[in-house]
Design a protein around this motif. Structure first.
Motif, short mmCIF file in Angstrom:
data_model
loop_
_atom_site.label_atom_id
_atom_site.label_comp_id
_atom_site.label_asym_id
_atom_site.label_seq_id
_atom_site.Cartn_x
_atom_site.Cartn_y
_atom_site.Cartn_z
N LEU A 8 -32.42 64.81 77.50
CA LEU A 8 -31.57 64.97 78.69
C LEU A 8 -32.12 66.10 79.58
O LEU A 8 -32.10 66.00 80.81
N ALA A 9 -32.65 67.15 78.94
CA ALA A 9 -33.21 68.28 79.72
C ALA A 9 -34.34 67.79 80.61
O ALA A 9 -34.45 68.19 81.78
N ALA A 10 -35.19 66.89 80.09
CA ALA A 10 -36.29 66.34 80.88
C ALA A 10 -35.76 65.42 81.98
O ALA A 10 -36.25 65.42 83.11
N GLN A 11 -34.74 64.64 81.64
CA GLN A 11 -34.13 63.72 82.62
C GLN A 11 -33.49 64.51 83.77
O GLN A 11 -33.65 64.16 84.95
N VAL A 12 -32.81 65.59 83.43
CA VAL A 12 -32.17 66.43 84.46
C VAL A 12 -33.25 67.12 85.31
O VAL A 12 -33.14 67.18 86.54
N ALA A 13 -34.29 67.61 84.66
CA ALA A 13 -35.39 68.25 85.42
C ALA A 13 -35.99 67.26 86.40
O ALA A 13 -36.24 67.59 87.58
N ALA A 14 -36.22 66.03 85.95
CA ALA A 14 -36.79 65.00 86.83
C ALA A 14 -35.84 64.70 87.99
O ALA A 14 -36.28 64.53 89.14
N ALA A 15 -34.54 64.68 87.70
CA ALA A 15 -33.56 64.40 88.76
C ALA A 15 -33.54 65.55 89.78
O ALA A 15 -33.45 65.30 90.99
N LEU A 16 -33.66 66.78 89.31
CA LEU A 16 -33.68 67.93 90.25
C LEU A 16 -34.92 67.85 91.15
O LEU A 16 -34.84 68.12 92.35
N LEU A 17 -36.04 67.47 90.55
CA LEU A 17 -37.27 67.34 91.34
C LEU A 17 -37.14 66.19 92.34
O LEU A 17 -37.51 66.31 93.51
N ASP A 18 -36.59 65.06 91.88
CA ASP A 18 -36.45 63.88 92.74
C ASP A 18 -35.59 64.16 93.96
O ASP A 18 -35.86 63.66 95.05
N CYS A 19 -34.52 64.94 93.76
CA CYS A 19 -33.64 65.18 94.93
C CYS A 19 -34.07 66.42 95.70
O CYS A 19 -33.34 66.89 96.58
N GLU A 20 -35.26 66.91 95.39
CA GLU A 20 -35.86 68.03 96.13
C GLU A 20 -34.98 69.27 96.10
O GLU A 20 -34.85 70.00 97.10
N ALA A 21 -34.38 69.49 94.93
CA ALA A 21 -33.60 70.72 94.76
C ALA A 21 -34.52 71.93 94.59
O ALA A 21 -34.12 73.07 94.85
N VAL A 22 -35.75 71.67 94.15
CA VAL A 22 -36.65 72.78 93.79
C VAL A 22 -37.62 73.08 94.92
O VAL A 22 -38.31 72.17 95.41
N SER A 23 -37.68 74.33 95.33
CA SER A 23 -38.62 74.75 96.38
C SER A 23 -39.51 75.86 95.86
O SER A 23 -39.04 76.76 95.14
N LEU A 24 -40.77 75.81 96.26
CA LEU A 24 -41.73 76.88 95.93
C LEU A 24 -42.15 77.55 97.23
O LEU A 24 -42.53 76.87 98.19
N ARG A 25 -42.07 78.88 97.26
CA ARG A 25 -42.45 79.61 98.47
C ARG A 25 -43.10 80.94 98.07
O ARG A 25 -42.55 82.01 98.32
N PRO A 26 -44.27 80.87 97.44
CA PRO A 26 -44.88 82.10 96.91
C PRO A 26 -45.24 83.12 97.98
O PRO A 26 -45.26 84.32 97.70
N THR A 27 -45.51 82.66 99.21
CA THR A 27 -45.90 83.64 100.23
C THR A 27 -44.71 84.10 101.08
O THR A 27 -44.86 84.98 101.92
N ASP A 28 -43.56 83.50 100.87
CA ASP A 28 -42.36 83.90 101.61
C ASP A 28 -41.19 83.85 100.63
O ASP A 28 -40.32 82.98 100.69
N PRO A 29 -41.18 84.82 99.68
CA PRO A 29 -40.28 84.70 98.53
C PRO A 29 -38.79 84.59 98.89
O PRO A 29 -38.36 85.09 99.92
N PHE A 30 -38.07 83.93 97.99
CA PHE A 30 -36.62 83.85 98.08
C PHE A 30 -36.03 85.14 97.53
O PHE A 30 -36.59 85.73 96.60
N THR A 31 -34.89 85.53 98.06
CA THR A 31 -34.13 86.63 97.43
C THR A 31 -32.96 86.01 96.69
O THR A 31 -32.16 85.27 97.28
#
Ligand SMILES: O=P(O)(O)OC[C@H]1O[C@H](OP(=O)(O)OP(=O)(O)O)[C@H](O)[C@@H]1O
Ligand SMILES: O=C(O)c1cc(=O)[nH]c(=O)[nH]1
Length: 216
Positions: A8-31
């Motif tokens: 389920l952990a892998a299924q949920v991770a895939a779902a989070l990625l699919d709905c673009e919940a995850v953002s990477l911004r190494p040069t403009d970090p999130f607070t």
């Protein structure tokens, strides 16, 4: 901090990625809420806009309550991002639901806890995401101050930070999550959603998030 079902952990991770919940911004970090600066942000709020994912998460949270906290009498969300997930899970469980603000209102009834949590209630706290755990553990203190027992915390996702692990241990509360950061990175790599360079950058960050934050 425990992920109780790796599939389920892998299924949920895939779902989070699919709905673009995850953002990477190494040069403009999130607070983050804790003040930490980070190259990654997981916006679980967007899952509410995707019915299939929303249901997967609600069923997962309800199953966690059934398995880990069968004696629960109230499901309590942490404001704001935990509220909707708590409501969806409580509805499936047929349990009362409440939510806890970060601070008491300064008008109206002046409540920090909205809905009913009576003294003696057995409460499961629901959070969308755990970084340091500070938000949900503060909410748990308010519930305890109201005379209820907090059985533990469930959440959609945890970064598995040492600071978070220490905070839950100090609070004496168990935490169960549907997915977590190591699973997310693994699934993102397998599905080709992050490059090797991005994985390496995330690995540097996760080895010492405080040092990364201080340097950015
Ligand atoms: O484990 P922590 O270090 O406390 O961080 C996680 C918290 O941060 C986010 O909330 P945020 O403060 O952004 O507010 P929101 O829930 O109102 O969106 C998230 O929803 C968690 O509540
Ligand atoms: O720590 C936070 O504030 C935080 C991190 C994250 O990835 N997503 C989020 O909603 N909050």
């Amino acid at each position: 901090m425990t992920v109780s079902d790796p599939k389920l952990a892998a299924q949920v991770a895939a779902a989070l990625l699919d709905c673009e919940a995850v953002s990477l911004r190494p040069t403009d970090p999130f607070t983050w809420a804790s003040g930490l600066r980070s190259p990654i942000y997981c916006d679980n709020r967007v899952t509410l806009s995707v019915p299939a994912t929303r249901s997967l998460l609600a069923e997962g949270l309800a199953a966690l309550v059934r398995a880990q906290f069968p004696e629960a009498t109230v499901v309590a969300g942490t404001a704001t991002a935990g509220i909707a997930h708590a409501a969806l899970a409580a509805d499936r469980l047929g349990l009362p639901m409440a939510y806890v603000r970060a601070a008491a209102k300064t008008h109206g009834k002046g409540n920090q806890i909205e809905g009913r949590i009576r003294p003696g209630a057995k409460v499961v706290m629901v959070e969308d995401l755990i970084s340091t755990g500070g938000s949900v553990l503060e909410a748990a203190k308010a519930v305890q101050a109201a005379g209820a027992t907090v059985l533990g915390v469930i959440a959609l996702f945890s970064y598995e930070l040492q600071a978070g692990k220490d905070a839950f241990e100090a609070a004496g509360l168990p935490l169960f999550t549907l997915s977590n950061y190591p699973t997310l990175v693994e699934v993102a790599m397998t599905e080709g959603k992050i490059s090797e360079a991005e994985e390496a950058a995330l690995s540097t960050w996760s080895a010492d998030p405080q040092a990364w934050s201080d340097a950015h």
